[in-house]
Scaffold this motif. Structure first.
Motif, PDB file in Angstrom:
ATOM      1  N   ALA A  66       0.828  -1.206   0.000  1.00  0.00           N
ATOM      2  CA  ALA A  66       0.000   0.000   0.000  1.00  0.00           C
ATOM      3  C   ALA A  66       0.865   1.259   0.000  1.00  0.00           C
ATOM      4  O   ALA A  66       0.575   2.238  -0.705  1.00  0.00           O
ATOM      5  CB  ALA A  66      -0.931  -0.010   1.208  1.00  0.00           C
ATOM      6  N   ILE A  67       1.943   1.248   0.792  1.00  0.00           N
ATOM      7  CA  ILE A  67       2.846   2.401   0.837  1.00  0.00           C
ATOM      8  C   ILE A  67       3.512   2.616  -0.517  1.00  0.00           C
ATOM      9  O   ILE A  67       3.596   3.746  -1.017  1.00  0.00           O
ATOM     10  CB  ILE A  67       3.911   2.199   1.933  1.00  0.00           C
ATOM     11  N   ALA A  70       1.089   4.142  -2.933  1.00  0.00           N
ATOM     12  CA  ALA A  70       0.858   5.558  -2.653  1.00  0.00           C
ATOM     13  C   ALA A  70       2.072   6.402  -3.045  1.00  0.00           C
ATOM     14  O   ALA A  70       1.923   7.485  -3.636  1.00  0.00           O
ATOM     15  CB  ALA A  70       0.537   5.739  -1.165  1.00  0.00           C
ATOM     16  N   THR A  73       2.444   6.502  -6.920  1.00  0.00           N
ATOM     17  CA  THR A  73       1.322   7.215  -7.539  1.00  0.00           C
ATOM     18  C   THR A  73       1.353   8.705  -7.223  1.00  0.00           C
ATOM     19  O   THR A  73       0.839   9.519  -7.998  1.00  0.00           O
ATOM     20  CB  THR A  73      -0.014   6.596  -7.071  1.00  0.00           C
ATOM     21  N   SER A  74       1.971   9.084  -6.111  1.00  0.00           N
ATOM     22  CA  SER A  74       2.069  10.510  -5.778  1.00  0.00           C
ATOM     23  C   SER A  74       3.141  11.220  -6.597  1.00  0.00           C
ATOM     24  O   SER A  74       3.216  12.450  -6.566  1.00  0.00           O
ATOM     25  CB  SER A  74       2.378  10.675  -4.285  1.00  0.00           C
ATOM     26  N   GLN A  98       3.395  17.161  -2.197  1.00  0.00           N
ATOM     27  CA  GLN A  98       4.113  16.009  -2.746  1.00  0.00           C
ATOM     28  C   GLN A  98       5.358  15.701  -1.922  1.00  0.00           C
ATOM     29  O   GLN A  98       5.655  14.532  -1.625  1.00  0.00           O
ATOM     30  CB  GLN A  98       4.503  16.282  -4.202  1.00  0.00           C
ATOM     31  N   LEU A 101       4.299  13.961   1.270  1.00  0.00           N
ATOM     32  CA  LEU A 101       3.906  12.569   1.031  1.00  0.00           C
ATOM     33  C   LEU A 101       5.127  11.676   0.805  1.00  0.00           C
ATOM     34  O   LEU A 101       5.203  10.569   1.345  1.00  0.00           O
ATOM     35  CB  LEU A 101       2.966  12.501  -0.184  1.00  0.00           C
ATOM     36  N   LEU A 105       5.716   8.898   3.654  1.00  0.00           N
ATOM     37  CA  LEU A 105       5.533   7.508   3.245  1.00  0.00           C
ATOM     38  C   LEU A 105       6.840   6.727   3.357  1.00  0.00           C
ATOM     39  O   LEU A 105       6.827   5.550   3.727  1.00  0.00           O
ATOM     40  CB  LEU A 105       5.000   7.452   1.810  1.00  0.00           C
ATOM     41  N   THR A 147       2.281   5.048  10.915  1.00  0.00           N
ATOM     42  CA  THR A 147       1.692   6.194  10.211  1.00  0.00           C
ATOM     43  C   THR A 147       1.818   7.463  11.038  1.00  0.00           C
ATOM     44  O   THR A 147       2.225   8.516  10.530  1.00  0.00           O
ATOM     45  CB  THR A 147       0.218   5.913   9.897  1.00  0.00           C
TER      46      THR A 147
END
Length: 310
Positions: A66-67, A70, A73-74, A98, A101, A105, A147
């Motif tokens: 998942a990380i 993300a 995709t960012s 950005q 993130l 992440l 997180t």
């Protein structure tokens, strides 16, 4: 002076000297991104639908997937937009978001890798207590703590840049936004931002690397106490996939940090290449590594391929 205000936008950098080839060079980048998305989505789907994989180690693997989804995709879609449509400008707010993130992440992924190392330590050094110590509930709490840790440590990075004045140069050295890159464009004292950024990296990534190394020293000591070489190899083989994933994450991260802090004399192409490796290599390699090393994932993938052929 309008040049000494927060800019409305930054200018992203492509591959120096190869601007005419950006369109074609984006095709392999897009292909790698598609592989990363497909691989990580496959991991999420397989772990969800395979009851035998409903264990802490594979829940941590889902967190990594998942990380990576993300993180890639960012950044990658914006990079592709730049290469294909020459949309070089990115707004100041979007750049800070950005940047937040990417760093947050990365911090979360580092914490999850540490949790996976602890899982391997408990599984090998305290096998009878493994199920009792690392429960599914504790796994969820670790994910939430990872997180929270990433957000708390790296939220100040964009906040420290907000009040800074920026000089007339708005050209970044990457096709996405990193803290060190944006900070270098400020025409004011950036010491607080430098000190905090370095402190955050040391307290998160640096501490995680140290603890991962300690956990594997303890694992190695326990493995060497086993009676036969066959048992030692079997025990340590359960750690191979995690060690490969750790290297795939930390080597590009350290390489990019070294290039930014000490590589001012290097060709710009080196920075661009290291940035793309940092963003995409872990996302591509993680599902491949665990797919090769985990029989349940291999079997499930073969079943899916067989069904698709039918």
């Amino acid at each position: 002076n309008s040049s000494d205000l927060s800019p409305s936008s930054f200018i992203l950098a492509g591959i120096p000297g190869l601007e005419a080839a950006h369109f074609w060079m984006a095709i392999p980048l897009c292909s790698v991104y598609i592989v990363a998305v497909a691989g990580n989505c496959a991991v999420l789907f397989i772990v969800k639908t395979e009851p035998s994989l409903h264990a802490p180690m594979y829940f941590f693997l889902c967190m990594l997937a998942a990380i990576d989804l993300a993180l890639s995709t960012s950044t990658v879609p914006r990079v592709l937009s730049f290469y294909w449509f020459n949309t070089r400008e990115i707004s100041f707010g979007a750049c800070l978001l950005q940047m937040f993130l990417i760093h947050t992440l990365s911090a979360i992924e580092s914490t999850v890798l540490l949790a996976m190392a602890v899982d391997r330590y408990v599984a090998i050094c305290h096998p009878l207590r493994h199920a009792a110590i690392l429960t599914n509930a504790l796994t969820v709490k670790i994910g939430l703590a990872a997180t929270a840790r990433g957000v708390v440590f790296f939220l100040p990075l964009p906040l420290l840049l907000l009040p800074l004045p920026f000089c007339s140069s708005r050209v970044l050295s990457h096709s996405f936004c990193l803290h060190q890159d944006v900070m270098n464009l400020a025409c004011a004292n950036t010491t607080p931002s430098v000190v905090y950024g370095l402190t955050a990296i040391l307290l998160v990534m640096g501490l995680d690397v140290l603890l991962i190394c300690i956990s594997y020293v303890l694992v190695l000591r326990a493995v060497l106490q086993l009676a036969s070489w066959k048992e030692r190899l079997k025990a340590f083989s359960t750690c191979v996939a995690h060690i490969c994933v750790v290297l795939a994450f930390y080597v590009p991260l350290i390489g990019l940090s070294v290039v930014h802090r000490f590589g001012r004399g290097l060709a710009p192409l080196v920075r661009v290449a290291m940035g793309n490796v940092y963003i995409l290599v872990p996302a591509v390699l993680n599902p491949i590594i665990y797919g090769v090393r985990t029989k349940q994932i291999q079997r499930r993938i073969l079943n899916l391929i067989h069904i698709y052929k039918i």
